[in-house]
Every structure is written in C-alpha cells, then in structure tokens.
Design an enzyme around this catalytic site. Structure first.
Site, mmCIF file in Angstrom:
data_model
loop_
_atom_site.group_PDB
_atom_site.id
_atom_site.type_symbol
_atom_site.label_atom_id
_atom_site.label_comp_id
_atom_site.label_asym_id
_atom_site.label_seq_id
_atom_site.Cartn_x
_atom_site.Cartn_y
_atom_site.Cartn_z
ATOM 1 N N GLY A 8 26.557 -19.336 -3.647
ATOM 2 C CA GLY A 8 26.770 -19.316 -2.190
ATOM 3 C C GLY A 8 25.422 -19.287 -1.486
ATOM 4 O O GLY A 8 25.262 -18.698 -0.417
ATOM 5 N N HIS A 131 34.751 -7.989 13.609
ATOM 6 C CA HIS A 131 33.811 -8.912 12.955
ATOM 7 C C HIS A 131 33.600 -10.173 13.778
ATOM 8 O O HIS A 131 34.391 -10.483 14.678
ATOM 9 C CB HIS A 131 34.334 -9.316 11.568
ATOM 10 C CG HIS A 131 34.105 -8.272 10.522
ATOM 11 N ND1 HIS A 131 34.946 -7.194 10.350
ATOM 12 C CD2 HIS A 131 33.125 -8.146 9.586
ATOM 13 C CE1 HIS A 131 34.495 -6.443 9.362
ATOM 14 N NE2 HIS A 131 33.383 -6.990 8.877
ATOM 15 N N LYS A 135 34.569 -15.227 10.224
ATOM 16 C CA LYS A 135 35.055 -14.559 9.010
ATOM 17 C C LYS A 135 36.423 -15.112 8.627
ATOM 18 O O LYS A 135 37.300 -15.255 9.471
ATOM 19 C CB LYS A 135 35.132 -13.044 9.248
ATOM 20 C CG LYS A 135 35.516 -12.247 8.035
ATOM 21 C CD LYS A 135 35.327 -10.761 8.272
ATOM 22 C CE LYS A 135 35.745 -9.936 7.058
ATOM 23 N NZ LYS A 135 35.088 -10.351 5.818
#
Ligand code: NAP
Length: 250
Positions: A8, A131, A135
């Site tokens: 990633g 958040h 996300k």
C-alpha cells in the site's frame, strides 16, 4: 537491521510509513508495493507492513505468513471471521508474528484502555467516531475494538444492556451495535481520525476523547510493531500487549 517491505506504498499511510522506516536507523526499507506491482519483493523482507484495503490485506497476510514474513497490519475492517482465518494461517506457521492493530496511535491505545477500565463503573456507554470522508469502512477499526473491550469489561462486571427506551427510530439513528455498545460514525471533510467514548451514570457523565491531527501520530506505534513483532509469534490484535511488552495472543 530489520528488512521492511510496505504494502500500500502509494497510499496516504503507506507514504508516511515508507518515510518513517527510511529514517529509522535500525530498519532497512527493502520495497514498497502497491496495486499492480509485483508483490514478490515482499517475500525477501523480515517484516511486511500493510496499510491497504480490507479486500487487499488478506492476500498480503496469507502470502507473508506462509512465506515466514512477520506482518504489521494497520488496515482496518477485520471482523471475527477474518481474524479466525488469519489465526488459522498462523497455526500453519507458528513462528511467524502477526500484529493487527486497529490504531497505532499511542494516545488512542491508551484511550481504549481507559475506556475499558471506566466501562465497569457506568450504566451507559456509547462511541462516536469521526473520520475524513475518504475512509472506506464504518465503523472504524478503533471504534470496533473499543466497543469489544467495553463489552467485555461490562460482561466481566455483570452489567447488562445499557438503559434505552427507544421504541421508534429511523434506521441507523442509534448507530451500529458492536458487542452491545452503540457506535456512531461521522464522516466530514477536514477531519483526520477522532473518537469520543461517552459514559453515563447516575448524575454524571465521563467523556474520553482522542484526536489524531496528523498521520505522523501513528508512526511511533508502527515502528514499535516492526521492532517487536518477531518476538510475538502468532496473532496479536491491538498494540496494547506490545506497549506493556507482554503478549496479548488472541
Ligand atoms: P489509502 O490512501 O486509500 O491507501 C491504500 C493504498 O493501498 C492505496 O495506495 C491502494 O491503491 C493500495 N492498495 C489497494 N489494494 C492493494 C493491493 N492489492 N496491493 C497493494 N496495495 C493495494 O488509505 P489510507 O488512508 O492509507 O488507509 C489505509 C488503511 O489503513 C485503511 O484501512 C485505514 O482504515 C487504515 N488506517 C489504519 C490506521 C491505524 O493506526 N491502524 C491509521 C490510519 C489508517 P489504490 O489507491 O490504487 O487502490
């Protein structure tokens, strides 16, 4: 030197981990791989760090555990079924250490520990996590983990269901239920990663809040995981045991 590969590597967290590992004097950054790259470079590492997606991380784990590469995982979205699958892979190669930490922020880990302690003394407990809107998963892994810890603490201390007279509600109005704890997810531009745990008792409330203002806040925890994962064979969920340097095997 600990040889580290990052999966990633072009993601927001992956970029931060690459920089942190590159600057750590006891680590060597061997590779960073992302979607479309040859993942076999990770096979040459001592430790693979994965910050990808709930779909991608399982392939990393299966490959690394079979290949004897220790894993430090920040990717969220793990439920019990996924954790059981990982535990099964670990049983097939018991010398490999796997750390799955829903939150690498030291403050966040302490927030979860404080919440678990407070849970024994309050009738009501709910979680609000907030958040950034990019996300993918909701509720956050941190919120899930906090709810599990609160639920376990409530059960241990003989607390039943929290009082709630709601008999009419729009879908989702009371949030998701995790281990008997209501969890509410907020997504808004400008936020990074934040969580409040709200406790209520007779005539008083207690709010425990943690705010991550920058992804840098996760890096000391990620480096701690990289340094200690080999000493913790099997699956460990949460950074707590690493902080105390005792294992918290699942
Ligand atoms: P992000 O910016 O979307 O990064 C994810 C990266 O993984 C992207 O570059 C993505 O590539 C890549 N990827 C997807 N599938 C892959 C595969 N099969 N192989 C290799 N790479 C792959 O997300 P983020 O904000 O960095 O967050 C990543 C994860 O970490 C999320 O699950 C998040 O909840 C979690 N997180 C955990 C913590 C913690 O402390 N534990 C803290 C922050 C975030 P594409 O963009 O091309 O798909």
């Amino acid at each position: 030197m600990i040889r580290v590969g990052v999966v990633g590597a072009r993601g927001r967290m992956g970029i931060a981990v690459m920089a942190a590992v590159g600057e750590a004097s006891d680590c060597e950054l061997v590779c960073g791989v992302d979607v479309g790259d040859d993942q076999s470079a990770v096979d040459e590492c001592d430790v693979a760090v994965d910050f990808t997606t709930p779909d991608a991380v399982m392939a990393t784990l299966e490959r690394c555990i079979a290949g004897g590469v220790h894993c430090v995982v920040g990717t969220t979205g793990f439920d019990d079924a996924r954790l059981d699958t990982v535990a099964g892979w670990c049983a097939g190669n018991p010398s490999v250490g796997v750390l799955i930490a829903p939150n690498f922020g030291i403050g966040a880990v302490l927030m979860m520990q404080f919440a678990a302690r407070a849970a024994a003394y309050f009738e009501s407990a709910e979680i609000i996590e907030l958040h950034h809107p990019d996300k993918i998963d909701a509720p956050s892994g941190t919120a899930r983990r906090t709810a599990e810890m609160i639920g376990a603490s409530r059960a241990l201390h003989g607390l039943g269901a929290a009082p709630d007279a709601t008999s009419q509600a729009l879908d989702g109005a009371r949030g998701a239920m995790v281990n008997g704890v209501h969890v509410h997810s907020v997504r808004a531009r400008g936020l990074v990663a934040h969580q409040e745990v709200l406790f209520g008792g007779l005539g008083e409330t207690l709010t425990i809040r943690h705010d991550s203002m920058d992804r840098a806040s996760f890096m000391p925890g990620v480096l701690l995981g990289i340094r200690r994962v080999a000493a913790h064979p099997g699956l460990t969920v949460g950074l707590d045991g690493y902080l105390d340097d005792t294992t918290s095997e699942r």
